[in-house]
Design a protein around this motif. Structure first.
Motif, PDB file in Angstrom:
ATOM      1  N   PRO A 109       0.887  -1.346   0.117  1.00  0.00           N
ATOM      2  CA  PRO A 109       0.203  -0.133   0.044  1.00  0.00           C
ATOM      3  C   PRO A 109       0.818   1.200  -0.062  1.00  0.00           C
ATOM      4  O   PRO A 109       1.668   1.374   0.651  1.00  0.00           O
ATOM      5  CB  PRO A 109      -0.804  -0.191   1.289  1.00  0.00           C
ATOM      6  CG  PRO A 109      -0.731  -1.652   1.624  1.00  0.00           C
ATOM      7  CD  PRO A 109       0.501  -2.165   0.991  1.00  0.00           C
ATOM      8  N   LEU A 110       0.685   2.147  -0.933  1.00  0.00           N
ATOM      9  CA  LEU A 110       1.306   3.450  -0.901  1.00  0.00           C
ATOM     10  C   LEU A 110       0.948   4.205   0.245  1.00  0.00           C
ATOM     11  O   LEU A 110       2.005   4.939   0.767  1.00  0.00           O
ATOM     12  CB  LEU A 110       0.773   4.192  -2.243  1.00  0.00           C
ATOM     13  CG  LEU A 110       1.424   5.565  -2.537  1.00  0.00           C
ATOM     14  CD1 LEU A 110       2.878   5.322  -2.920  1.00  0.00           C
ATOM     15  CD2 LEU A 110       0.760   6.184  -3.795  1.00  0.00           C
ATOM     16  N   SER A 111       0.035   4.209   0.806  1.00  0.00           N
ATOM     17  CA  SER A 111      -0.168   4.964   2.107  1.00  0.00           C
ATOM     18  C   SER A 111       0.798   4.344   3.310  1.00  0.00           C
ATOM     19  O   SER A 111       1.397   5.254   4.003  1.00  0.00           O
ATOM     20  CB  SER A 111      -1.647   5.173   2.612  1.00  0.00           C
ATOM     21  OG  SER A 111      -1.962   3.725   2.567  1.00  0.00           O
ATOM     22  N   THR A 112       0.890   3.292   3.270  1.00  0.00           N
ATOM     23  CA  THR A 112       1.756   2.460   4.162  1.00  0.00           C
ATOM     24  C   THR A 112       3.460   2.833   3.935  1.00  0.00           C
ATOM     25  O   THR A 112       4.080   3.180   4.792  1.00  0.00           O
ATOM     26  CB  THR A 112       1.521   1.033   4.278  1.00  0.00           C
ATOM     27  OG1 THR A 112       0.186   0.539   4.536  1.00  0.00           O
ATOM     28  CG2 THR A 112       2.391   0.390   5.254  1.00  0.00           C
ATOM     29  N   LEU A 113       3.597   2.963   2.724  1.00  0.00           N
ATOM     30  CA  LEU A 113       4.971   3.133   2.465  1.00  0.00           C
ATOM     31  C   LEU A 113       5.330   4.494   2.616  1.00  0.00           C
ATOM     32  O   LEU A 113       6.521   4.804   3.064  1.00  0.00           O
ATOM     33  CB  LEU A 113       5.386   2.608   0.746  1.00  0.00           C
ATOM     34  CG  LEU A 113       5.236   1.218   0.464  1.00  0.00           C
ATOM     35  CD1 LEU A 113       5.521   1.040  -0.963  1.00  0.00           C
ATOM     36  CD2 LEU A 113       6.460   0.620   1.267  1.00  0.00           C
ATOM     37  N   VAL A 114       4.536   5.229   2.283  1.00  0.00           N
ATOM     38  CA  VAL A 114       4.674   6.812   2.522  1.00  0.00           C
ATOM     39  C   VAL A 114       4.933   7.217   4.049  1.00  0.00           C
ATOM     40  O   VAL A 114       5.770   7.910   4.294  1.00  0.00           O
ATOM     41  CB  VAL A 114       3.628   7.848   1.907  1.00  0.00           C
ATOM     42  CG1 VAL A 114       3.536   9.346   2.405  1.00  0.00           C
ATOM     43  CG2 VAL A 114       3.673   7.785   0.480  1.00  0.00           C
ATOM     44  N   ASP A 115       4.001   6.779   4.654  1.00  0.00           N
ATOM     45  CA  ASP A 115       4.232   6.839   6.322  1.00  0.00           C
ATOM     46  C   ASP A 115       5.458   6.192   6.661  1.00  0.00           C
ATOM     47  O   ASP A 115       5.980   6.772   7.634  1.00  0.00           O
ATOM     48  CB  ASP A 115       2.819   6.192   7.161  1.00  0.00           C
ATOM     49  CG  ASP A 115       1.541   7.085   6.792  1.00  0.00           C
ATOM     50  OD1 ASP A 115       1.737   8.042   6.365  1.00  0.00           O
ATOM     51  OD2 ASP A 115       0.598   6.275   7.116  1.00  0.00           O
ATOM     52  N   LEU A 160      12.555   8.742   7.538  1.00  0.00           N
ATOM     53  CA  LEU A 160      13.406   9.985   7.253  1.00  0.00           C
ATOM     54  C   LEU A 160      13.364  11.160   8.522  1.00  0.00           C
ATOM     55  O   LEU A 160      14.364  11.885   8.757  1.00  0.00           O
ATOM     56  CB  LEU A 160      12.793  10.897   6.350  1.00  0.00           C
ATOM     57  CG  LEU A 160      13.395  10.103   4.749  1.00  0.00           C
ATOM     58  CD1 LEU A 160      12.450  10.816   3.830  1.00  0.00           C
ATOM     59  CD2 LEU A 160      14.602   9.938   4.619  1.00  0.00           C
ATOM     60  N   ALA A 161      12.384  10.984   9.399  1.00  0.00           N
ATOM     61  CA  ALA A 161      12.351  11.813  10.725  1.00  0.00           C
ATOM     62  C   ALA A 161      13.556  11.168  11.746  1.00  0.00           C
ATOM     63  O   ALA A 161      14.023  11.993  12.415  1.00  0.00           O
ATOM     64  CB  ALA A 161      10.999  11.566  11.385  1.00  0.00           C
ATOM     65  N   ALA A 162      13.801   9.921  11.790  1.00  0.00           N
ATOM     66  CA  ALA A 162      14.662   9.377  12.552  1.00  0.00           C
ATOM     67  C   ALA A 162      15.972   9.547  11.920  1.00  0.00           C
ATOM     68  O   ALA A 162      16.979   9.521  12.553  1.00  0.00           O
ATOM     69  CB  ALA A 162      14.162   7.923  12.854  1.00  0.00           C
ATOM     70  N   LYS A 163      16.112   9.568  10.562  1.00  0.00           N
ATOM     71  CA  LYS A 163      17.581   9.543  10.071  1.00  0.00           C
ATOM     72  C   LYS A 163      17.528  10.234   8.737  1.00  0.00           C
ATOM     73  O   LYS A 163      17.144   9.715   7.766  1.00  0.00           O
ATOM     74  CB  LYS A 163      18.213   8.252   9.920  1.00  0.00           C
ATOM     75  CG  LYS A 163      19.631   8.615   9.231  1.00  0.00           C
ATOM     76  CD  LYS A 163      20.174   6.942   9.383  1.00  0.00           C
ATOM     77  CE  LYS A 163      21.668   7.042   8.864  1.00  0.00           C
ATOM     78  NZ  LYS A 163      22.303   5.738   8.698  1.00  0.00           N
ATOM     79  N   PRO A 164      17.590  11.661   8.574  1.00  0.00           N
ATOM     80  CA  PRO A 164      17.335  12.506   7.445  1.00  0.00           C
ATOM     81  C   PRO A 164      18.139  11.846   6.247  1.00  0.00           C
ATOM     82  O   PRO A 164      19.298  11.479   6.392  1.00  0.00           O
ATOM     83  CB  PRO A 164      17.785  13.901   7.662  1.00  0.00           C
ATOM     84  CG  PRO A 164      17.558  14.046   9.198  1.00  0.00           C
ATOM     85  CD  PRO A 164      17.862  12.595   9.608  1.00  0.00           C
ATOM     86  N   LEU A 165      17.760  12.128   4.996  1.00  0.00           N
ATOM     87  CA  LEU A 165      18.478  11.679   3.878  1.00  0.00           C
ATOM     88  C   LEU A 165      19.822  12.430   3.886  1.00  0.00           C
ATOM     89  O   LEU A 165      20.544  11.652   3.368  1.00  0.00           O
ATOM     90  CB  LEU A 165      17.579  11.905   2.516  1.00  0.00           C
ATOM     91  CG  LEU A 165      18.213  11.566   1.034  1.00  0.00           C
ATOM     92  CD1 LEU A 165      18.279   9.835   1.325  1.00  0.00           C
ATOM     93  CD2 LEU A 165      17.271  11.969   0.118  1.00  0.00           C
ATOM     94  N   ARG A 166      19.883  13.683   4.173  1.00  0.00           N
ATOM     95  CA  ARG A 166      21.268  14.143   4.193  1.00  0.00           C
ATOM     96  C   ARG A 166      22.317  13.386   5.097  1.00  0.00           C
ATOM     97  O   ARG A 166      23.294  13.181   4.598  1.00  0.00           O
ATOM     98  CB  ARG A 166      21.083  15.592   4.979  1.00  0.00           C
ATOM     99  CG  ARG A 166      22.386  16.285   4.946  1.00  0.00           C
ATOM    100  CD  ARG A 166      22.263  17.760   5.505  1.00  0.00           C
ATOM    101  NE  ARG A 166      23.544  18.289   5.617  1.00  0.00           N
ATOM    102  CZ  ARG A 166      23.580  19.458   6.122  1.00  0.00           C
ATOM    103  NH1 ARG A 166      22.849  20.085   6.771  1.00  0.00           N
ATOM    104  NH2 ARG A 166      24.844  20.185   6.160  1.00  0.00           N
TER     105      ARG A 166
END
Length: 155
Positions: free
Chosen positions: A130-136, A142-148
């Motif tokens: 499910p897209l909604s599950t993947l987005v969440d 990313l909140a835990a470890k940003p892409l940067r």
């Protein structure tokens, strides 16, 4: 021959996906007689309608977007005659109120919201995950470890 884009163009493909989703929702609004209505207005109108006038900061936090993004949306909504801004308890706070024009749209927006939610579930059912599950999950990761930080690990 069906050509698949390279997986390393993730940002480009995500923008394309978002564009497809937003364009179709905008087309539905046009089909409903609201050709100039922007999909990003709906969460603001629905939230203020159901919970009462809100500050821009509160709208941003509740909807899950940046203060800057919601401020730009609210300013466009004000220009379109959908909201009024009233002063808050100090000069830094502006309280968003719906206009009669926005309140008149509520039945149409509620019907669209219900249909769009059902269509999103249909889309989720057509996907391997499910897209909604993947987005969440992506937002949490990313909140835990940003892409940067992740990029720097590979530099």
């Amino acid at each position: 021959m069906d050509h698949q884009p390279a997986p390393h163009y993730l940002g480009t493909r995500l923008r394309h996906l978002l564009d497809l989703l937003e364009t179709d929702v905008a087309r539905v609004y046009a089909d409903l007689g609201l050709p100039d209505f922007r999909p990003r207005y709906t969460p603001v109108i629905r939230l203020v309608h159901t919970t009462g006038p809100r500050t821009i900061r509160d709208l941003a936090d509740t909807i899950g977007v940046t203060h800057s993004a919601i401020s730009q949306t609210v300013n466009q909504m004000r220009r379109d005659g959908l909201v009024e801004l009233h002063p808050g308890h100090d000069a830094r706070h502006r309280i968003v109120h719906l206009t009669d024009r926005a309140r008149a749209l509520i039945p149409t927006l509620d019907a669209e919201w219900t249909a769009t939610t059902a269509a999103a579930h249909d889309l989720d059912n057509d996907l391997p995950h499910p897209l909604s599950t993947l987005v969440d999950a992506a937002l949490r990761a990313l909140a835990a470890k940003p892409l940067r930080d992740r990029i720097h690990e590979h530099l």
